[in-house]
Enzyme design. Structure first.
Site, PDB file in Angstrom:
ATOM      1  N   HIS A 101       0.962  -0.989   0.157  1.00 41.22           N
ATOM      2  CA  HIS A 101       0.118  -0.037  -0.041  1.00 41.22           C
ATOM      3  C   HIS A 101       0.816   1.168   0.177  1.00 41.22           C
ATOM      4  CE1 HIS A 101      -3.701  -2.288   1.529  1.00 41.22           C
ATOM      5  NE2 HIS A 101      -3.580  -2.383   0.134  1.00 41.22           N
ATOM      6  N   CYS A 156       4.740  -4.766 -25.993  1.00 40.44           N
ATOM      7  CA  CYS A 156       4.444  -4.102 -24.724  1.00 40.44           C
ATOM      8  C   CYS A 156       5.530  -4.526 -23.807  1.00 40.44           C
ATOM      9  CB  CYS A 156       3.018  -4.387 -24.239  1.00 40.44           C
ATOM     10  SG  CYS A 156       2.401  -5.902 -23.963  1.00 40.44           S
TER      11      CYS A 156
HETATM   12  C1  PEP Z   1       5.576  -9.353 -20.935  1.00 37.78           C
HETATM   13  O1  PEP Z   1       5.507 -10.334 -20.453  1.00 37.78           O
HETATM   14  O2  PEP Z   1       6.319  -8.802 -21.537  1.00 37.78           O
HETATM   15  C2  PEP Z   1       4.514  -8.472 -20.475  1.00 37.78           C
HETATM   16  C3  PEP Z   1       4.310  -7.465 -20.887  1.00 37.78           C
HETATM   17  O3  PEP Z   1       3.519  -8.814 -19.404  1.00 37.78           O
HETATM   18  P1  PEP Z   1       3.839  -8.997 -17.928  1.00 37.78           P
HETATM   19  O4  PEP Z   1       5.210  -7.973 -17.625  1.00 37.78           O
HETATM   20  O5  PEP Z   1       2.859  -8.396 -17.328  1.00 37.78           O
HETATM   21  O6  PEP Z   1       3.981 -10.423 -17.639  1.00 37.78           O
END
Ligand code: PEP
Ligand code: MG
Length: 756
Positions: free
Chosen positions: A370, A683
């Site tokens: 938190h 991403c």
């Molecule tokens: C990844 O695996 O690159 C991703 C973006 O997801 P996370 O980091 O949430 O596993």
């Protein structure tokens, strides 16, 4: 407790006699020796001994009734060694009717203890740290009851005052040698919120010294407790009201915290401890120590995190009981302070005042603690899990906190300080420059428009879309808001949350990812058998498909939230096309349900998958016929590709994201997606590093999603890049036998004046 409430019970009489011994004008060791004899007689035990923690994590026998007196100061056990060491290592009691059959039993001939069958021991705790161990032993196979353990714990509290007083072992002795010098030290930890700060260390030491442990009149103590609880609750209401935080998770967190303060179970346990003979403040301390001992063993990270909230509350209540002045003092912490604490509750951070604190160093903590979330809302960098921070750092030390590189420099040398001052001012200058370019499109020099998006997980992150000028949210990790809550959100609260996310993005597109829980992302209300290999375990879409109600509820909430607006969503950890088809079928069901009920549907739907399991790469043609987009999760993809745990610091630099193997796979994905007319994004964290982002653009990705602070630097890279040329160069390298193309790409960027 083992004694009934009311009247002067035998146990309270014992506590009183202990108190009298403590107050006697005798050398400390003599008082300790009298104490063990008294306890042995009262508990009908042949042996009672006290072991005190000495330098180097060694427990030394300091007093005994029943073992050979020659063993005093000779018998020494390391923490973890023997039953006494076990009690200290885990800070938890042991009650064994057949101690010698316990695997950790360690026989010490000098003590003559082989004739004792049963053993009960409790840690002597002070402020959550183990100062020693108190043990009783019996010749017979005695079954100690829970009440016996409770009674011994209460007695240990009284002893803790004697041990902590420094009369037996000087507190200096327990400090690691590292901490006492004036030499610069580098500390390592885990980044809980990014950023850099330079400041002066302020130690957060809530430890009010309790001067009264044993009480005369339990009713009067109960009355004090009632008044203090009321006073604390009113003060908390004021603090939360004045905190002026947005309506995001941080407010929910403070509300949950306020509810803890009213928890009946907590107050009842304190009441019981008062009835056993303790003062109200000692009772709060005892319940705090017991809870810490119990919860710090919990595997569940959520429960461990709640410890800081509970500590915060207990400290607050003790302050109300003793009228101590720590809170006003906190508000007077110097400007530019870097706060160093074992753990901190969200309200304690607010006590210091949001503008005074530049950074936070914690011995404990995790990204969903938190306090970390409130710090994120306040823009304060946080470095957690710094071992022994409180013993190493002295108040007033100068401190550089570099959460971006998961390190801090204590009493830094002049040159390091100067380098960081330079970094900070460069960074501020760059941030000002990035802010100025916020509205410039990320178009390459040869006219290719990239799409730059942020990764988000909390409502507070959404303001970054506007602040950075990003195109939208490329990855909204829905598990994060689930992880900071204390119960599973129902459909309407999920819908409300997703609506707020869409509102917060101000019309910019948001791609929601369905829950990626399981493995190491534990939810407090989700208790399943632990996986042996969590990253490859029962997580993400696997849970969604096996527990379709969960997935249905989440999709229903997303459909409801998007009513009349576009909805973009993707499923994590898809390993086979068939898994995507099953997940999509669940979505179809929910769309039909909503349509059947006449509910407004999303204006447009865009459905994708996270590409992060290598097996799926061999099904790309089939997959690309079925999805609207793919988003490559390079964090997981790399860990599975190289069989290299993404959380293991020893492997962190072993395999490079810019390895030809990785880039060739990424190029293959981009090509296949382009041929199929499907958009492909990245991403993972890779997308947020300018050099890596350059490589990604060069292999064919046009859409990148990253942590918000990376948008400015990646935009600058894009605007200085001639993509066509970089693409040709990149293609020529993909079959290289080198371990990494980093050096080549760096020189390319330098030669072509690319800001990477
Ligand atoms: C990844 O695996 O690159 C991703 C973006 O997801 P996370 O980091 O949430 O596993
Ligand atoms: Mg992933």
């Amino acid at each position: 407790m083992r004694e009934p409430a009311g009247g002067l019970t035998p146990f309270r009489r014992l506590l009183r006699r202990l108190r009298d011994i403590m107050a006697a004008d005798l050398p400390a060791e003599q008082r300790l020796q009298q104490t063990v004899s008294l306890i042995a007689a009262d508990m009908v035990a042949e042996v009672c001994s006290v072991y005190v923690m000495r330098a180097g994590e060694v427990l030394e026998l300091f007093a005994t009734h029943g073992l050979r007196r020659e063993a005093i100061h000779k018998t020494r056990l390391r923490v973890g060694e023997g039953l006494v060491g076990d009690i200290a290592a885990h800070a938890r009691p042991l009650a064994l009717s057949d101690a010698q059959s316990h695997p950790n039993f360690a026989y010490r001939p000098e003590t003559g203890e082989e004739i004792y069958h049963s053993l009960m021991g409790v840690p002597i705790l002070r402020g959550g740290r183990v100062l020693g161990v108190l043990v009783v032993q019996n010749r017979t196979r005695r079954h100690y009851t829970d009440d016996d353990v409770e009674a011994l714990q209460t007695i240990a509290m009284v002893l803790a005052e004697l041990v902590a007083s420094g009369e037996l072992v000087s507190p200096e002795e327990r400090r690691p040698s590292e901490g006492t010098g004036l030499l610069p030290i580098r500390l390592e930890g885990l980044a809980l919120n990014s950023g850099i700060a330079i400041g002066v260390a302020v130690l957060h030491e809530p430890g009010v010294v309790l001067t009264r442990i044993v009480a005369e009149d339990p009713e009067a103590e109960l009355d004090r407790l009632r008044k203090a609880v009321l006073g604390m609750q009113t003060a908390l209401d004021d603090l939360i009201a004045s905190a002026d935080l947005a309506q995001g998770e941080e407010r929910d967190i403070l509300e949950t915290y306020r509810m803890f303060a009213q928890d009946r179970g907590w107050i009842t346990r304190i009441t019981e401890a008062i009835r056993s003979g303790l003062t109200a403040e000692a009772a709060v301390q005892k319940v705090k120590d017991d809870t810490r001992a119990r919860l710090s063993q919990a595997m569940d990270p959520y429960l461990r995190e709640r410890l800081s909230d509970l500590d915060d509350l207990a400290n607050r209540l003790i302050e109300h009981l003793t009228g101590s002045e720590t809170r006003p003092k906190r508000a007077r912490a110097p400007d530019g302070a870097i706060l160093v604490a074992r753990s901190l509750g969200p309200a304690e951070l607010l006590d210091y005042g949001r503008r005074r604190i530049k950074g936070l160093v914690l011995e404990e903590g995790s990204p969903t603690a938190h306090v970390a979330i409130v710090a994120r809302a306040l823009g304060i960098p946080v470095l957690g899990r710094v071992a022994n921070a409180l013993v190493k750092v002295e108040a007033g030390d100068s401190l550089i906190l570099d959460a971006d590189h998961e390190q801090a420099f204590l009493r830094p040398r002049e040159d390091i300080l100067a380098a960081y001052q330079q970094t900070l001012s460069d960074r501020e200058r760059k941030q000002r420059a990035f802010a100025l370019t916020r509205d410039l499109p990320p178009v390459t020099r040869d006219g290719v428009r990239l799409s730059l998006n942020i990764n988000a997980g909390l409502l507070i992150d959404l303001r970054q879309v506007a602040e950075t000028g990003a195109d939208g949210v490329g990855l909204y990790r829905t598990e994060i808001p689930f992880m900071v809550r204390s119960s599973f959100p129902d459909v309407s609260s999920q819908a409300e949350l997703y609506r707020r996310v869409l509102d917060g993005a101000n019309g910019c597109p948001v791609t929601f990812r369905t829950l990626d829980i399981g493995g190491d992302k534990a939810l407090p209300y989700w208790h399943e058998e632990g996986d042996e290999n969590p990253a490859m375990g029962w997580r993400a879409i696997r849970i969604g498909l096996d527990r379709p109600a969960l997935l249905r509820q989440q999709l229903r909430a997303m459909i409801r939230a998007a009513a009349g607006r576009p909805l973009s969503l993707m499923f994590p950890l898809i390993a086979q096309v068939s898994e995507f088809e099953r997940a999509r079928a669940v979505l179809e069901l929910e769309l039909e349900r909503a349509a059947g009920r006449g509910e407004p549907l999303p204006e447009r739907l865009s459905i994708g998958v996270m590409l992060e399991v290598p097996a799926l790469l061999w099904q790309l043609p089939a997959l690309l016929r079925k999805v609207d987009f793919v988003s490559v999760g390079t964090n997981d993809l790399q860990q599975f590709l190289f069989a290299s745990d993404r959380g293991n610091p020893r492997l962190a630099h072993r395999y490079d994201m810019l390895a030809p193997a990785m880039l060739k796979i990424l190029a293959g994905i981009a090509d296949a997606a382009e041929a199929a007319g499907v958009s492909a994004a990245v991403c993972g964290e890779m997308a947020g590093q300018p050099l890596e982002a350059m490589a990604l653009a060069a292999v064919g990705f046009r859409s990148l999603s990253m942590a918000p602070p990376a948008i400015g630097p990646v935009r600058a890279m894009a605007r200085s890049l001639e993509l066509g040329k970089a693409r040709t160069f990149m293609r020529s390298l993909l079959d290289s036998p080198e371990a990494s193309l980093r050096a080549r790409l760096q020189s390319y960027a330098l030669d072509h004046e690319i800001a990477a």
